[in-house]
Motif scaffolding. Structure first.
Motif, PDB file in Angstrom:
ATOM      1  N   ALA A 122      13.668  56.828  43.714  1.00  9.74           N
ATOM      2  CA  ALA A 122      14.220  55.459  43.099  1.00  9.74           C
ATOM      3  C   ALA A 122      13.871  54.099  44.153  1.00  9.74           C
ATOM      4  O   ALA A 122      13.570  52.889  43.710  1.00  9.74           O
ATOM      5  CB  ALA A 122      15.493  55.416  42.846  1.00  9.74           C
ATOM      6  N   ALA A 123      13.850  54.425  45.323  1.00  5.03           N
ATOM      7  CA  ALA A 123      13.512  53.542  46.372  1.00  5.03           C
ATOM      8  C   ALA A 123      13.280  54.005  47.675  1.00  5.03           C
ATOM      9  O   ALA A 123      13.690  55.031  48.083  1.00  5.03           O
ATOM     10  CB  ALA A 123      14.820  52.615  46.487  1.00  5.03           C
ATOM     11  N   VAL A 124      12.307  53.154  48.289  1.00  5.73           N
ATOM     12  CA  VAL A 124      11.903  53.581  49.765  1.00  5.73           C
ATOM     13  C   VAL A 124      12.808  52.336  50.627  1.00  5.73           C
ATOM     14  O   VAL A 124      12.068  51.341  50.570  1.00  5.73           O
ATOM     15  CB  VAL A 124      10.721  53.759  50.313  1.00  5.73           C
ATOM     16  CG1 VAL A 124      10.266  54.127  51.439  1.00  5.73           C
ATOM     17  CG2 VAL A 124      10.035  54.856  49.256  1.00  5.73           C
ATOM     18  N   ASN A 125      13.487  52.582  51.277  1.00  6.96           N
ATOM     19  CA  ASN A 125      14.441  51.335  51.859  1.00  6.96           C
ATOM     20  C   ASN A 125      13.905  51.007  53.493  1.00  6.96           C
ATOM     21  O   ASN A 125      14.139  49.935  53.871  1.00  6.96           O
ATOM     22  CB  ASN A 125      16.050  51.744  51.960  1.00  6.96           C
ATOM     23  CG  ASN A 125      16.473  51.602  50.618  1.00  6.96           C
ATOM     24  OD1 ASN A 125      16.025  50.897  49.670  1.00  6.96           O
ATOM     25  ND2 ASN A 125      17.504  52.408  50.159  1.00  6.96           N
ATOM     26  N   ALA A 126      13.359  52.215  54.062  1.00  7.61           N
ATOM     27  CA  ALA A 126      12.791  52.202  55.348  1.00  7.61           C
ATOM     28  C   ALA A 126      12.100  53.313  55.561  1.00  7.61           C
ATOM     29  O   ALA A 126      12.063  54.233  54.617  1.00  7.61           O
ATOM     30  CB  ALA A 126      14.103  52.065  56.323  1.00  7.61           C
ATOM     31  N   PRO A 127      11.403  53.250  56.804  1.00  5.85           N
ATOM     32  CA  PRO A 127      10.527  54.677  56.890  1.00  5.85           C
ATOM     33  C   PRO A 127      11.310  56.167  56.894  1.00  5.85           C
ATOM     34  O   PRO A 127      11.026  57.188  56.668  1.00  5.85           O
ATOM     35  CB  PRO A 127       9.878  54.441  58.456  1.00  5.85           C
ATOM     36  CG  PRO A 127       9.957  52.859  58.520  1.00  5.85           C
ATOM     37  CD  PRO A 127      11.373  52.455  57.714  1.00  5.85           C
ATOM     38  N   ASP A 128      12.823  55.885  57.207  1.00  7.32           N
ATOM     39  CA  ASP A 128      13.378  57.070  57.088  1.00  7.32           C
ATOM     40  C   ASP A 128      14.701  57.138  56.098  1.00  7.32           C
ATOM     41  O   ASP A 128      15.544  57.666  56.356  1.00  7.32           O
ATOM     42  CB  ASP A 128      13.979  57.735  58.547  1.00  7.32           C
ATOM     43  CG  ASP A 128      14.915  56.549  59.038  1.00  7.32           C
ATOM     44  OD1 ASP A 128      14.920  55.514  58.633  1.00  7.32           O
ATOM     45  OD2 ASP A 128      15.270  57.061  60.183  1.00  7.32           O
ATOM     46  N   SER A 129      14.607  56.272  55.007  1.00  9.29           N
ATOM     47  CA  SER A 129      15.744  55.937  54.072  1.00  9.29           C
ATOM     48  C   SER A 129      14.875  55.933  52.940  1.00  9.29           C
ATOM     49  O   SER A 129      14.436  54.865  52.182  1.00  9.29           O
ATOM     50  CB  SER A 129      16.390  54.652  54.503  1.00  9.29           C
ATOM     51  OG  SER A 129      17.610  54.401  53.421  1.00  9.29           O
ATOM     52  N   VAL A 130      15.414  56.842  51.950  1.00  9.39           N
ATOM     53  CA  VAL A 130      14.806  57.117  50.577  1.00  9.39           C
ATOM     54  C   VAL A 130      16.023  57.399  49.515  1.00  9.39           C
ATOM     55  O   VAL A 130      17.029  57.883  50.071  1.00  9.39           O
ATOM     56  CB  VAL A 130      13.888  58.300  50.508  1.00  9.39           C
ATOM     57  CG1 VAL A 130      13.449  58.484  49.151  1.00  9.39           C
ATOM     58  CG2 VAL A 130      12.685  58.057  51.550  1.00  9.39           C
ATOM     59  N   VAL A 131      15.974  56.622  48.399  1.00  7.04           N
ATOM     60  CA  VAL A 131      16.892  56.965  47.481  1.00  7.04           C
ATOM     61  C   VAL A 131      16.340  57.938  46.334  1.00  7.04           C
ATOM     62  O   VAL A 131      15.215  57.497  45.775  1.00  7.04           O
ATOM     63  CB  VAL A 131      17.464  55.664  46.719  1.00  7.04           C
ATOM     64  CG1 VAL A 131      18.402  56.229  45.724  1.00  7.04           C
ATOM     65  CG2 VAL A 131      18.262  54.980  47.785  1.00  7.04           C
ATOM     66  N   VAL A 132      16.753  58.815  45.802  1.00 13.27           N
ATOM     67  CA  VAL A 132      16.529  59.898  44.844  1.00 13.27           C
ATOM     68  C   VAL A 132      17.429  59.622  43.675  1.00 13.27           C
ATOM     69  O   VAL A 132      18.751  59.347  43.820  1.00 13.27           O
ATOM     70  CB  VAL A 132      16.219  61.239  45.088  1.00 13.27           C
ATOM     71  CG1 VAL A 132      15.056  61.501  45.973  1.00 13.27           C
ATOM     72  CG2 VAL A 132      17.694  61.993  45.538  1.00 13.27           C
TER      73      VAL A 132
END
Length: 186
Positions: A116-126
């Motif tokens: 759903a989102a890639v907020n940072a290089p090591d932070s993703v929302v599924v």
């Protein structure tokens, strides 16, 4: 995004049950984001460009002059109403890993879950069907990757929102859109 996370956590901590419902949360977030931009503008702080994610994209477009405040409120209220009307069973989760580590897991269940989102290089929302999101979280946990469900009432930015898209498109088609006065990063 950090600011939205803090706002979301503050809302989650309130005793008002209605604010936890998407139909109310989305217009509230839009109003707060737009109001903050107007407060900064009143202080003489004018953005050179704007960016947002999800409801923040609507606020960014409104701040940039793509549509009026009234149309922005109408769009976001309709979006919230439509998302609230979707069948239950969806969820979202924050995953603390690079998107390349998450995409292959999600791809196996692409009809039920999405990045759903890639907020940072090591932070993703599924986001997606709760069982599919939990399966992704479980597989990642086996790899010592941290993840946690978010406090949401629907699976935004996933295949589960498809039933609402035609009505949202119809609402957006009724809005007079203009070229932005300041750049918008889409």
């Amino acid at each position: 995004w950090g600011g939205v996370t803090l706002i979301g956590e503050a809302i989650a901590a309130t005793a008002f049950a209605e604010v936890h419902e998407t139909a109310w949360t989305q217009p509230a977030l839009f109003a707060i984001e737009y109001a903050l931009a107007e407060l900064w503008r009143s202080w003489g702080i004018v953005p050179a460009a704007v960016i947002g994610h999800s409801v923040g994209e609507y606020a960014a477009a409104c701040v940039a002059g793509v549509f009026s405040l009234e149309d922005g409120l109408r769009l976001v209220a309709e979006r919230g109403r439509l998302m609230q009307s979707l069948p239950p069973g969806g969820t979202m989760a924050a995953v603390f890993a690079p998107v390349d580590a998450v995409r292959p897991l999600v791809a196996r269940m692409a009809d039920r879950v999405a990045v759903a989102a890639v907020n940072a290089p090591d932070s993703v929302v599924v986001s997606g069907d709760a069982a599919a999101v939990d399966a992704v979280l479980a597989e990642l946990a086996e790899r010592n990757v941290e993840g946690k469900r978010l406090f949401v009432s629907f699976a935004g930015h996933s295949p589960l929102v498809e039933p609402a898209m035609a009505a949202l498109h119809a609402c957006a088609s009724s809005v007079r859109m203009r070229a932005p006065r300041i750049p918008v990063a889409w």
